[in-house]
Design an enzyme around this catalytic site. Structure first.
Site, PDB file in Angstrom:
ATOM      1  N   CYS A 161       3.510   4.501   2.383  1.00 32.28           N
ATOM      2  CA  CYS A 161       4.590   5.222   1.707  1.00 32.28           C
ATOM      3  C   CYS A 161       4.542   6.658   2.199  1.00 32.28           C
ATOM      4  CB  CYS A 161       4.394   5.196   0.200  1.00 32.28           C
ATOM      5  SG  CYS A 161       4.193   3.536  -0.406  1.00 32.28           S
ATOM      6  N   THR A 178     -17.717  -9.676 -11.360  1.00 31.99           N
ATOM      7  CA  THR A 178     -17.031 -10.204 -12.543  1.00 31.99           C
ATOM      8  C   THR A 178     -15.537 -10.332 -12.271  1.00 31.99           C
ATOM      9  OG1 THR A 178     -18.663  -9.158 -13.953  1.00 31.99           O
ATOM     10  CG2 THR A 178     -16.585  -9.786 -15.011  1.00 31.99           C
ATOM     11  N   SER A 180      -1.227 -11.218  -2.644  1.00 32.95           N
ATOM     12  CA  SER A 180      -1.499 -10.018  -3.435  1.00 32.95           C
ATOM     13  C   SER A 180      -0.551  -9.993  -4.627  1.00 32.95           C
ATOM     14  CB  SER A 180      -1.267  -8.789  -2.551  1.00 32.95           C
ATOM     15  OG  SER A 180      -1.354  -7.623  -3.317  1.00 32.95           O
ATOM     16  N   ALA A 181      -1.111  -9.900  -5.844  1.00 32.49           N
ATOM     17  CA  ALA A 181      -0.290 -10.027  -7.054  1.00 32.49           C
ATOM     18  C   ALA A 181       0.757  -8.925  -7.205  1.00 32.49           C
ATOM     19  CB  ALA A 181      -1.203 -10.029  -8.289  1.00 32.49           C
ATOM     20  N   HIS A 182       0.432  -7.720  -6.710  1.00 32.99           N
ATOM     21  CA  HIS A 182       1.367  -6.615  -7.007  1.00 32.99           C
ATOM     22  C   HIS A 182       2.632  -6.638  -6.158  1.00 32.99           C
ATOM     23  CE1 HIS A 182       0.530  -3.498  -3.764  1.00 32.99           C
ATOM     24  NE2 HIS A 182      -0.519  -4.279  -3.583  1.00 32.99           N
ATOM     25  N   GLN A 196       3.708 -11.097   1.965  1.00 34.00           N
ATOM     26  CA  GLN A 196       5.135 -10.804   1.761  1.00 34.00           C
ATOM     27  C   GLN A 196       5.986 -12.070   1.683  1.00 34.00           C
ATOM     28  OE1 GLN A 196       6.358  -7.819   1.100  1.00 34.00           O
ATOM     29  NE2 GLN A 196       4.651  -6.502   1.707  1.00 34.00           N
ATOM     30  N   GLY A 224      -4.792  -8.219  -1.445  1.00 32.37           N
ATOM     31  CA  GLY A 224      -4.486  -8.815  -0.151  1.00 32.37           C
ATOM     32  C   GLY A 224      -5.412  -8.338   0.952  1.00 32.37           C
ATOM     33  N   THR A 225      -5.762  -7.062   0.930  1.00 35.83           N
ATOM     34  CA  THR A 225      -6.623  -6.509   1.983  1.00 35.83           C
ATOM     35  C   THR A 225      -7.967  -7.229   1.979  1.00 35.83           C
ATOM     36  OG1 THR A 225      -5.544  -4.367   1.756  1.00 35.83           O
ATOM     37  CG2 THR A 225      -7.705  -4.378   2.812  1.00 35.83           C
ATOM     38  N   ASN A 234       5.672  -7.205   7.016  1.00 34.16           N
ATOM     39  CA  ASN A 234       5.915  -6.315   5.872  1.00 34.16           C
ATOM     40  C   ASN A 234       6.817  -5.134   6.197  1.00 34.16           C
ATOM     41  OD1 ASN A 234       3.391  -5.667   7.348  1.00 34.16           O
ATOM     42  ND2 ASN A 234       3.446  -3.837   6.062  1.00 34.16           N
TER      43      ASN A 234
HETATM   44  C1  LIG Z   1       1.509  -8.050   4.724  1.00 33.51           C
HETATM   45  C2  LIG Z   1       0.513  -7.359   3.867  1.00 33.51           C
HETATM   46  N1  LIG Z   1      -0.776  -7.723   3.931  1.00 33.51           N
HETATM   47  C3  LIG Z   1      -1.713  -7.145   3.164  1.00 33.51           C
HETATM   48  C4  LIG Z   1      -1.395  -6.150   2.277  1.00 33.51           C
HETATM   49  C5  LIG Z   1      -2.475  -5.542   1.445  1.00 33.51           C
HETATM   50  O1  LIG Z   1      -2.419  -6.000   0.114  1.00 33.51           O
HETATM   51  P1  LIG Z   1      -3.137  -5.140  -1.054  1.00 33.51           P
HETATM   52  O2  LIG Z   1      -2.264  -3.959  -1.293  1.00 33.51           O
HETATM   53  O3  LIG Z   1      -3.169  -6.081  -2.215  1.00 33.51           O
HETATM   54  O4  LIG Z   1      -4.483  -4.810  -0.565  1.00 33.51           O
HETATM   55  C6  LIG Z   1      -0.061  -5.729   2.178  1.00 33.51           C
HETATM   56  C7  LIG Z   1       0.309  -4.616   1.267  1.00 33.51           C
HETATM   57  O5  LIG Z   1       0.827  -3.618   1.689  1.00 33.51           O
HETATM   58  C8  LIG Z   1       0.917  -6.355   2.987  1.00 33.51           C
HETATM   59  O6  LIG Z   1       2.194  -5.992   2.926  1.00 33.51           O
END
Ligand SMILES: Cc1ncc(COP(=O)(O)O)c(C=O)c1O
Length: 371
Positions: A323, A236, A198-200, A178, A70-71, A150
């Site tokens: 965290c 890749t 973001s997949a996780h 989120q 996501g970042t 988030n």
């Molecule tokens: C709203 C939001 N954007 C972006 C991110 C970043 O995603 P990633 O952990 O995949 O870089 C997060 C993760 O904490 C998030 O909650």
């Protein structure tokens, strides 16, 4: 018993996802850019995942760009807006995730005018101010506002923001990390230029995400390499990660309404119990995602080390986006909202795998700690 109520930080990988990923790692190890059979097999998996993902959000496959999370997707959206699409003004908010907030601040030093919108104590963005700004600014504008916060879970009315951006010819980026897979989002009906995932956060693997780029926007790479992802993201492809995201998102989308209802019931039940302990909601209860509940609890001798004490009792939660187990380190978002930093704040965030028994367990521990 161990309870994991920190699903906004990351989620456990779904068993069905693990099975697919193991299969890919064991047998489909080709490089998707190789022209031999193993390469072609890996390419098919990547493209099949892209198709699945696109269909979940009402997009076309060609509008999905895979990233390492996501970042990176947020960074790419802002980079593209400024470097490729001529954006000279960014309208955002100080409640954004750091991936957006820190990027926006970076561009403020590079000839881009940045505006941070006001918000209510519930974390609701002032859309009148947004409209007034859009009306008055001359030059290309990007609006970057997250769909679900988030930390406090507040939901942005993306349809209204989308309509305003269309009306005033502004680009719209929404961090949907989120919300994708939790709340309905159909990009055929709601026009957004960029969304991030973001997949996780939805039971896929870490280090994998995507940026949706509306086909009307032609953008170039931030990470330059071998021309992968149609020259928008070199490197890749992370095939197991991409497969995990396709599977995880398909599962979440297929069960979205049922899961949301289940999680909402859990949150309602939990909140009733928390009120008896003296908890107050940070942000909004009603305007928030069912998956996130941020509260402040009464200050007692042991609640001042609340996260640490919950961790000792086997309960994983967090105080904000980072965290911070051990002690409450303070959150930018809660500070912006004016939440008293002396009272311990906790973000409980749920997944479809959480149960009522887990809520009962956590309530029992909280009663002990907040006595
Ligand atoms: C709203 C939001 N954007 C972006 C991110 C970043 O995603 P990633 O952990 O995949 O870089 C997060 C993760 O904490 C998030 O909650």
């Amino acid at each position: 018993m161990k309870v994991y109520f920190d699903n906004a930080a990351t989620t456990p990988v779904a068993e069905e996802v693990i099975q697919e990923v193991v299969e890919v790692m064991r047998h489909q190890y080709g490089n998707p850019s190789s022209i031999h059979q193993q390469g072609r097999d890996a390419r098919s998996l990547v493209e099949l995942s892209r198709k699945k993902i696109a269909s979940c959000i009402g997009a076309q496959s060609s509008e999905i760009v895979f990233t390492a999370g996501g970042t990176e997707a947020d960074n790419l959206a802002l980079h593209a807006a400024v470097h490729d699409l001529g954006v000279k003004h960014i309208i955002s908010s100080k409640l954004e995730h750091s991936a957006v907030y820190n990027s926006v601040k970076k561009y403020a030093t590079q000839d881009v005018q940045v505006y941070f919108l006001n918000f209510s104590p519930a974390g609701e963005i002032d859309l009148h101010e947004l409209e007034a700004l859009l009306k008055s600014i001359e030059g290309k504008v990007l609006v970057s506002l997250m769909h679900v916060n988030n930390e406090i879970g507040t939901i942005l009315p993306v349809e209204r923001v989308s309509a305003l951006c269309l009306q005033y010819n502004a680009l719209f980026h929404s961090d949907t990390v989120q919300s994708i897979g939790h709340l309905p989002l159909n990009l055929t009906n709601t026009k957004i230029d960029f969304v991030t995932c973001s997949a996780h956060k939805l039971h896929g693997l870490k280090g994998t995400g995507f940026l949706y780029v509306s086909k009307k926007n032609k953008i170039s790479a931030q990470i330059v390499g071998g021309g992968q992802e149609r020259d928008i993201r070199g490197g890749t492809e992370n095939v197991p990660g991409i497969v995990s995201m396709g599977k995880a998102l398909s599962m979440s989308c297929a069960a979205m309404a049922v899961d949301a209802e289940k999680v909402k019931e859990l949150k309602n039940y939990f909140y009733k119990e928390l009120q008896e302990i003296g908890a107050t909601v940070n942000g909004s209860y009603d305007a928030a995602s069912p998956y996130i509940l941020n509260v402040s609890l009464p200050k007692t001798a042991s609640s001042s080390m609340l996260l640490f004490n919950l961790d000792i009792e086997g309960v994983a939660v967090s105080g904000g986006s980072a965290c911070s187990s051990g002690s409450h380190l303070g959150s930018r978002v809660l500070k912006e909202l004016g939440v008293d930093s002396e009272t311990p704040a906790v973000r409980f965030s749920f997944s479809r795998y959480n149960t009522k028994e887990e809520v009962d367990f956590v309530v029992e521990k909280l009663k002990k700690i907040c006595k």
